[in-house]
Design an enzyme around this catalytic site. Structure first.
Site, PDB file in Angstrom:
ATOM      1  N   ALA A  10     -39.373 -98.803 -11.503  1.00  0.00           N
ATOM      2  CA  ALA A  10     -39.100 -97.512 -10.883  1.00  0.00           C
ATOM      3  C   ALA A  10     -40.268 -97.208  -9.944  1.00  0.00           C
ATOM      4  O   ALA A  10     -41.276 -97.927  -9.900  1.00  0.00           O
ATOM      5  CB  ALA A  10     -38.971 -96.429 -11.955  1.00  0.00           C
ATOM      6  N   ASN A  12     -43.591 -95.680  -8.272  1.00  0.00           N
ATOM      7  CA  ASN A  12     -44.931 -95.329  -8.751  1.00  0.00           C
ATOM      8  C   ASN A  12     -45.368 -96.105  -9.989  1.00  0.00           C
ATOM      9  O   ASN A  12     -46.081 -95.581 -10.830  1.00  0.00           O
ATOM     10  CB  ASN A  12     -45.039 -93.817  -8.993  1.00  0.00           C
ATOM     11  CG  ASN A  12     -44.807 -93.033  -7.733  1.00  0.00           C
ATOM     12  OD1 ASN A  12     -45.149 -93.481  -6.642  1.00  0.00           O
ATOM     13  ND2 ASN A  12     -44.197 -91.870  -7.854  1.00  0.00           N
ATOM     14  N   ASP A  84     -43.380-106.618  -0.006  1.00  0.00           N
ATOM     15  CA  ASP A  84     -43.320-105.276  -0.591  1.00  0.00           C
ATOM     16  C   ASP A  84     -42.035-104.597  -0.117  1.00  0.00           C
ATOM     17  O   ASP A  84     -41.484-104.958   0.923  1.00  0.00           O
ATOM     18  CB  ASP A  84     -44.543-104.470  -0.140  1.00  0.00           C
ATOM     19  CG  ASP A  84     -44.855-103.301  -1.056  1.00  0.00           C
ATOM     20  OD1 ASP A  84     -44.432-103.314  -2.234  1.00  0.00           O
ATOM     21  OD2 ASP A  84     -45.548-102.369  -0.600  1.00  0.00           O
ATOM     22  N   GLU A  85     -41.584-103.633  -0.872  1.00  0.00           N
ATOM     23  CA  GLU A  85     -40.349-102.889  -0.553  1.00  0.00           C
ATOM     24  C   GLU A  85     -39.166-103.848  -0.414  1.00  0.00           C
ATOM     25  O   GLU A  85     -38.338-103.741   0.488  1.00  0.00           O
ATOM     26  CB  GLU A  85     -40.533-102.042   0.710  1.00  0.00           C
ATOM     27  CG  GLU A  85     -41.697-101.076   0.666  1.00  0.00           C
ATOM     28  CD  GLU A  85     -41.576 -99.983  -0.388  1.00  0.00           C
ATOM     29  OE1 GLU A  85     -40.454 -99.750  -0.922  1.00  0.00           O
ATOM     30  OE2 GLU A  85     -42.598 -99.352  -0.715  1.00  0.00           O
ATOM     31  N   GLN A  87     -36.466-104.141  -1.952  1.00  0.00           N
ATOM     32  CA  GLN A  87     -35.120-103.584  -2.090  1.00  0.00           C
ATOM     33  C   GLN A  87     -34.427-103.468  -0.737  1.00  0.00           C
ATOM     34  O   GLN A  87     -33.207-103.449  -0.655  1.00  0.00           O
ATOM     35  CB  GLN A  87     -35.137-102.228  -2.803  1.00  0.00           C
ATOM     36  CG  GLN A  87     -35.795-101.092  -2.044  1.00  0.00           C
ATOM     37  CD  GLN A  87     -37.281-100.971  -2.299  1.00  0.00           C
ATOM     38  OE1 GLN A  87     -37.896-101.853  -2.892  1.00  0.00           O
ATOM     39  NE2 GLN A  87     -37.864 -99.863  -1.853  1.00  0.00           N
ATOM     40  N   CYS A 144     -42.103 -87.346 -19.899  1.00  0.00           N
ATOM     41  CA  CYS A 144     -41.966 -87.152 -21.345  1.00  0.00           C
ATOM     42  C   CYS A 144     -42.618 -88.274 -22.145  1.00  0.00           C
ATOM     43  O   CYS A 144     -42.704 -88.198 -23.367  1.00  0.00           O
ATOM     44  CB  CYS A 144     -40.491 -87.038 -21.735  1.00  0.00           C
ATOM     45  SG  CYS A 144     -39.570 -88.581 -21.555  1.00  0.00           S
ATOM     46  N   CYS A 179     -37.110 -91.308 -17.034  1.00  0.00           N
ATOM     47  CA  CYS A 179     -36.353 -92.036 -18.050  1.00  0.00           C
ATOM     48  C   CYS A 179     -34.857 -91.777 -17.818  1.00  0.00           C
ATOM     49  O   CYS A 179     -34.474 -90.848 -17.088  1.00  0.00           O
ATOM     50  CB  CYS A 179     -36.762 -91.603 -19.455  1.00  0.00           C
ATOM     51  SG  CYS A 179     -36.353 -89.880 -19.870  1.00  0.00           S
TER      52      CYS A 179
END
Length: 188
Positions: A10, A12, A84-85, A87, A144, A179
């Site tokens: 995900a 960061n 990098d990047e 996606q 969380c 999450c």
């Protein structure tokens, strides 16, 4: 034997930091690396890989028209290719990178996110999950404390949104790694 690697997480999770560390390690041993980042991501400047820790480095920007196989027919082979990047790669570009790893013997290590703010796969990520010889999930946490695997996008009023173009570049003010529970319910 060279491979195509996909290191995903995900947002960061430290993907750019890890990429810059790998580049440093190769170069410290006198080996040449080539770094690429998406021309779509100009948050730190065009053709620049930057981490939230403050590390940054120039890279070659790739776009939808970049032909990686043609590049390596014209260039001397580096010890490693770092992207990098990832996606934002096309499925065809991922196939080219897979071929470069296996036919030219050049390790190719791609870093990127798996899915967008709607939970849909990016085309490059989908192809990497299919073709990569080695998959590594990098970890980060939701507020969380659970493992963050999804990415939220926020609209101008700070509310989660599931609408808009798949690619809208923005930083921490627009996106948050969360999450699955928070992704679906809005709370942890």
């Amino acid at each position: 034997m060279a491979k195509l690697y996909f290191r995903y997480a995900a947002m960061n999770a430290g993907k750019s930091t890890a990429l810059l560390q790998v580049a440093h390690n190769y170069e410290e041993r006198g080996q040449r690396v080539e770094l690429f980042t998406s021309a779509l991501d100009v948050r730190s400047g065009y053709g620049r890989i930057a981490s939230r820790l403050g590390l940054s480095r120039e890279a070659e920007a790739y776009s939808a028209t970049t032909d990686f196989e043609a590049l390596y027919r014209l260039r001397s082979a580096p010890s490693c290719v770092l992207i990098d990047e990832a996606q934002f790669l096309s499925a065809g570009q991922v196939t080219q990178l897979h071929r470069i790893a296996h036919l030219c013997g050049i390790p190719v290590i791609c870093y990127g996110i798996r899915s967008d703010f709607r939970g849909d796969a990016f085309p490059g990520s989908r192809a990497l999950l299919t073709l990569a010889d080695d998959l590594e999930e990098m970890k980060t946490v939701c507020r969380c404390g659970r493992k963050a695997t999804m990415n939220l996008r926020f609209d101008a009023s700070g509310q989660q949104t599931l609408f808009g173009e798949q690619v809208e570049i923005g930083g921490e003010e627009r996106y948050e790694a969360v999450c699955a529970r928070r992704f679906y319910t809005g709370s942890c």
